[in-house]
Design a protein around this motif. Structure first.
Motif, PDB file in Angstrom:
ATOM      1  N   PRO A 152       0.804  -1.229   0.000  1.00 51.81           N
ATOM      2  CA  PRO A 152       0.000   0.000   0.000  1.00 51.81           C
ATOM      3  C   PRO A 152       0.834   1.276   0.000  1.00 51.81           C
ATOM      4  O   PRO A 152       0.301   2.342  -0.299  1.00 51.81           O
ATOM      5  N   ASP A 153       2.105   1.200   0.352  1.00 57.48           N
ATOM      6  CA  ASP A 153       2.949   2.390   0.420  1.00 57.48           C
ATOM      7  C   ASP A 153       3.912   2.424  -0.757  1.00 57.48           C
ATOM      8  O   ASP A 153       4.187   1.402  -1.399  1.00 57.48           O
ATOM      9  N   ALA A 154       4.414   3.642  -1.011  1.00 52.79           N
ATOM     10  CA  ALA A 154       5.449   3.793  -2.039  1.00 52.79           C
ATOM     11  C   ALA A 154       6.704   3.059  -1.573  1.00 52.79           C
ATOM     12  O   ALA A 154       7.241   3.338  -0.507  1.00 52.79           O
ATOM     13  N   THR A 155       7.147   2.089  -2.365  1.00 53.76           N
ATOM     14  CA  THR A 155       8.268   1.239  -1.962  1.00 53.76           C
ATOM     15  C   THR A 155       9.229   1.076  -3.135  1.00 53.76           C
ATOM     16  O   THR A 155       8.804   0.828  -4.273  1.00 53.76           O
ATOM     17  N   VAL A 156      10.506   1.241  -2.834  1.00 50.99           N
ATOM     18  CA  VAL A 156      11.548   1.001  -3.841  1.00 50.99           C
ATOM     19  C   VAL A 156      12.606   0.101  -3.225  1.00 50.99           C
ATOM     20  O   VAL A 156      12.801   0.072  -2.005  1.00 50.99           O
ATOM     21  N   ILE A 157      13.286  -0.650  -4.079  1.00 50.31           N
ATOM     22  CA  ILE A 157      14.429  -1.455  -3.684  1.00 50.31           C
ATOM     23  C   ILE A 157      15.636  -0.898  -4.429  1.00 50.31           C
ATOM     24  O   ILE A 157      15.618  -0.808  -5.666  1.00 50.31           O
ATOM     25  N   CYS A 158      16.651  -0.490  -3.673  1.00 48.96           N
ATOM     26  CA  CYS A 158      17.796   0.162  -4.302  1.00 48.96           C
ATOM     27  C   CYS A 158      19.094  -0.431  -3.763  1.00 48.96           C
ATOM     28  O   CYS A 158      19.110  -1.148  -2.761  1.00 48.96           O
ATOM     29  N   THR A 159      20.185  -0.119  -4.453  1.00 53.21           N
ATOM     30  CA  THR A 159      21.508  -0.567  -4.045  1.00 53.21           C
ATOM     31  C   THR A 159      22.061   0.363  -2.971  1.00 53.21           C
ATOM     32  O   THR A 159      21.420   1.344  -2.585  1.00 53.21           O
ATOM     33  N   HIS A 160      23.274   0.061  -2.494  1.00 51.97           N
ATOM     34  CA  HIS A 160      23.886   0.880  -1.443  1.00 51.97           C
ATOM     35  C   HIS A 160      24.133   2.310  -1.901  1.00 51.97           C
ATOM     36  O   HIS A 160      24.087   3.241  -1.084  1.00 51.97           O
ATOM     37  N   ASP A 161      24.403   2.498  -3.178  1.00 46.23           N
ATOM     38  CA  ASP A 161      24.660   3.860  -3.671  1.00 46.23           C
ATOM     39  C   ASP A 161      23.385   4.581  -4.097  1.00 46.23           C
ATOM     40  O   ASP A 161      23.445   5.678  -4.655  1.00 46.23           O
ATOM     41  N   GLY A 162      22.216   3.963  -3.883  1.00 47.76           N
ATOM     42  CA  GLY A 162      20.963   4.637  -4.147  1.00 47.76           C
ATOM     43  C   GLY A 162      20.339   4.369  -5.496  1.00 47.76           C
ATOM     44  O   GLY A 162      19.275   4.920  -5.794  1.00 47.76           O
ATOM     45  N   ALA A 163      20.957   3.541  -6.342  1.00 53.56           N
ATOM     46  CA  ALA A 163      20.363   3.233  -7.650  1.00 53.56           C
ATOM     47  C   ALA A 163      19.147   2.335  -7.458  1.00 53.56           C
ATOM     48  O   ALA A 163      19.224   1.290  -6.810  1.00 53.56           O
ATOM     49  N   ILE A 164      18.015   2.743  -8.027  1.00 49.89           N
ATOM     50  CA  ILE A 164      16.765   2.013  -7.846  1.00 49.89           C
ATOM     51  C   ILE A 164      16.732   0.817  -8.790  1.00 49.89           C
ATOM     52  O   ILE A 164      16.941   0.954  -9.998  1.00 49.89           O
ATOM     53  N   ARG A 165      16.438  -0.353  -8.223  1.00 54.28           N
ATOM     54  CA  ARG A 165      16.337  -1.578  -9.016  1.00 54.28           C
ATOM     55  C   ARG A 165      14.887  -1.991  -9.243  1.00 54.28           C
ATOM     56  O   ARG A 165      14.537  -2.467 -10.301  1.00 54.28           O
ATOM     57  N   LEU A 166      14.050  -1.838  -8.250  1.00 50.06           N
ATOM     58  CA  LEU A 166      12.626  -2.167  -8.371  1.00 50.06           C
ATOM     59  C   LEU A 166      11.818  -1.062  -7.708  1.00 50.06           C
ATOM     60  O   LEU A 166      12.255  -0.467  -6.719  1.00 50.06           O
ATOM     61  N   ALA A 167      10.637  -0.796  -8.257  1.00 52.46           N
ATOM     62  CA  ALA A 167       9.763   0.244  -7.695  1.00 52.46           C
ATOM     63  C   ALA A 167       8.326  -0.123  -8.004  1.00 52.46           C
ATOM     64  O   ALA A 167       8.020  -0.704  -9.040  1.00 52.46           O
ATOM     65  N   ASN A 168       7.419   0.226  -7.081  1.00 50.74           N
ATOM     66  CA  ASN A 168       6.015  -0.040  -7.352  1.00 50.74           C
ATOM     67  C   ASN A 168       5.331   1.215  -7.902  1.00 50.74           C
ATOM     68  O   ASN A 168       5.936   2.291  -7.998  1.00 50.74           O
ATOM     69  N   GLY A 169       4.065   1.051  -8.228  1.00 49.35           N
ATOM     70  CA  GLY A 169       3.351   2.154  -8.865  1.00 49.35           C
ATOM     71  C   GLY A 169       3.170   3.350  -7.962  1.00 49.35           C
ATOM     72  O   GLY A 169       3.149   4.498  -8.429  1.00 49.35           O
ATOM     73  N   ARG A 170       3.031   3.129  -6.643  1.00 53.68           N
ATOM     74  CA  ARG A 170       2.831   4.251  -5.731  1.00 53.68           C
ATOM     75  C   ARG A 170       4.083   5.124  -5.628  1.00 53.68           C
ATOM     76  O   ARG A 170       3.986   6.330  -5.418  1.00 53.68           O
ATOM     77  N   SER A 171       5.250   4.521  -5.771  1.00 47.10           N
ATOM     78  CA  SER A 171       6.467   5.343  -5.789  1.00 47.10           C
ATOM     79  C   SER A 171       6.524   6.178  -7.054  1.00 47.10           C
ATOM     80  O   SER A 171       6.983   7.326  -7.033  1.00 47.10           O
ATOM     81  N   ALA A 172       6.032   5.641  -8.165  1.00 43.25           N
ATOM     82  CA  ALA A 172       5.971   6.430  -9.395  1.00 43.25           C
ATOM     83  C   ALA A 172       4.976   7.580  -9.237  1.00 43.25           C
ATOM     84  O   ALA A 172       5.223   8.698  -9.707  1.00 43.25           O
ATOM     85  N   ASP A 173       3.838   7.316  -8.562  1.00 40.56           N
ATOM     86  CA  ASP A 173       2.874   8.400  -8.310  1.00 40.56           C
ATOM     87  C   ASP A 173       3.468   9.464  -7.396  1.00 40.56           C
ATOM     88  O   ASP A 173       3.246  10.663  -7.593  1.00 40.56           O
ATOM     89  N   LEU A 174       4.244   9.020  -6.405  1.00 39.84           N
ATOM     90  CA  LEU A 174       4.859   9.962  -5.478  1.00 39.84           C
ATOM     91  C   LEU A 174       5.846  10.878  -6.191  1.00 39.84           C
ATOM     92  O   LEU A 174       5.952  12.066  -5.882  1.00 39.84           O
ATOM     93  N   ALA A 175       6.543  10.320  -7.187  1.00 36.78           N
ATOM     94  CA  ALA A 175       7.504  11.118  -7.950  1.00 36.78           C
ATOM     95  C   ALA A 175       6.852  11.827  -9.124  1.00 36.78           C
ATOM     96  O   ALA A 175       7.559  12.432  -9.945  1.00 36.78           O
ATOM     97  N   ARG A 176       5.508  11.747  -9.218  1.00 37.40           N
ATOM     98  CA  ARG A 176       4.760  12.385 -10.318  1.00 37.40           C
ATOM     99  C   ARG A 176       5.266  11.918 -11.683  1.00 37.40           C
ATOM    100  O   ARG A 176       5.410  12.690 -12.616  1.00 37.40           O
ATOM    101  N   GLN A 177       5.526  10.625 -11.769  1.00 40.38           N
ATOM    102  CA  GLN A 177       6.000  10.054 -13.023  1.00 40.38           C
ATOM    103  C   GLN A 177       4.814   9.576 -13.850  1.00 40.38           C
ATOM    104  O   GLN A 177       3.956   8.859 -13.357  1.00 40.38           O
ATOM    105  N   GLN A 178       4.793   9.959 -15.113  1.00 41.73           N
ATOM    106  CA  GLN A 178       3.741   9.514 -16.008  1.00 41.73           C
ATOM    107  C   GLN A 178       3.950   8.045 -16.358  1.00 41.73           C
ATOM    108  O   GLN A 178       5.048   7.623 -16.702  1.00 41.73           O
ATOM    109  N   GLN A 179       2.880   7.250 -16.256  1.00 41.68           N
ATOM    110  CA  GLN A 179       2.973   5.836 -16.562  1.00 41.68           C
ATOM    111  C   GLN A 179       2.883   5.614 -18.064  1.00 41.68           C
ATOM    112  O   GLN A 179       1.917   6.022 -18.710  1.00 41.68           O
TER     113      GLN A 179
END
Length: 200
Positions: A152-179
């Motif tokens: 239900p929450d914006a969730t991302v999985i990233c590496t130690h340096d912050g590079a995002i590997r997986l993200a759900n739709g709510r994180s895309a909505d939080l970043a105002r990313q167009q699907q």
């Protein structure tokens, strides 16, 4: 013999330099081909070298009365290519067997995996076993992606340096990313600082 001497039509062997050049050239061509080209192209080079050698022997005999023994030159490529193919298949079998054993040792990733191929089995059997393991890995990835998407929450999985590997739709909505259909969401979000800067 008398007619040959009178007409000057005796068949003579080619010079040693020509003999060794024509004998080693097909072998060198095949060796370079199997080292740098695909198996199909290497086979084509080996066959083309044999054809050129036979044609050269016929042309030298018909037009110059010179005999170029082709057998020694043909033996090299015709022996080298099958030996190379056998070594390539052995290397492929060893690689596939090692990869299957390595995947089987991964704790808790692949349940109910197919039994490992025995060393004496064919390359096709090893490829089928690897394909089965690959299908299981794809199913596991889809399961993880669906589980991440259902959070239900914006969730991302990233590496130690912050590079995002997986993200759900709510994180895309939080970043105002167009699907966009087919878009790699993690690549579009890039890294965690960028996501946080867009969100806040």
């Amino acid at each position: 013999a008398t007619q040959t001497v009178l007409e000057g039509s005796a068949i003579l062997p080619v010079s040693p330099s020509m003999f060794w050049g024509m004998t080693l050239l097909p072998l060198l061509m095949t060796a370079f081909a199997v080292r740098w080209l695909t198996p199909r192209m290497a086979l084509a080079v080996a066959l083309a070298g044999a054809a050129v050698l036979l044609s050269s022997a016929i042309v030298a005999l018909v037009f110059d009365n010179r005999w170029l023994p082709p057998f020694a030159a043909l033996v090299g490529p015709l022996v080298l290519y099958p030996l190379w193919s056998w070594r390539q298949q052995e290397a492929a079998l060893r690689f596939l067997r090692d990869e299957m054993q390595r995947l089987a040792r991964e704790p808790g990733l692949l349940a109910e995996t197919a039994p490992l191929a025995r060393p004496g089995r064919t390359l096709g059997a090893h490829m089928d076993a690897v394909a089965s393991l690959t299908d299981k890995l794809r199913a596991l990835r889809r399961f993880l992606a669906d589980a991440l998407e259902s959070l239900p929450d914006a969730t991302v999985i990233c590496t130690h340096d912050g590079a995002i590997r997986l993200a759900n739709g709510r994180s895309a909505d939080l970043a105002r990313q167009q699907q966009t259909p087919g878009q790699n969401r993690a690549a579009a979000l890039r890294d965690l600082p960028t996501l946080l800067a867009r969100a806040f």
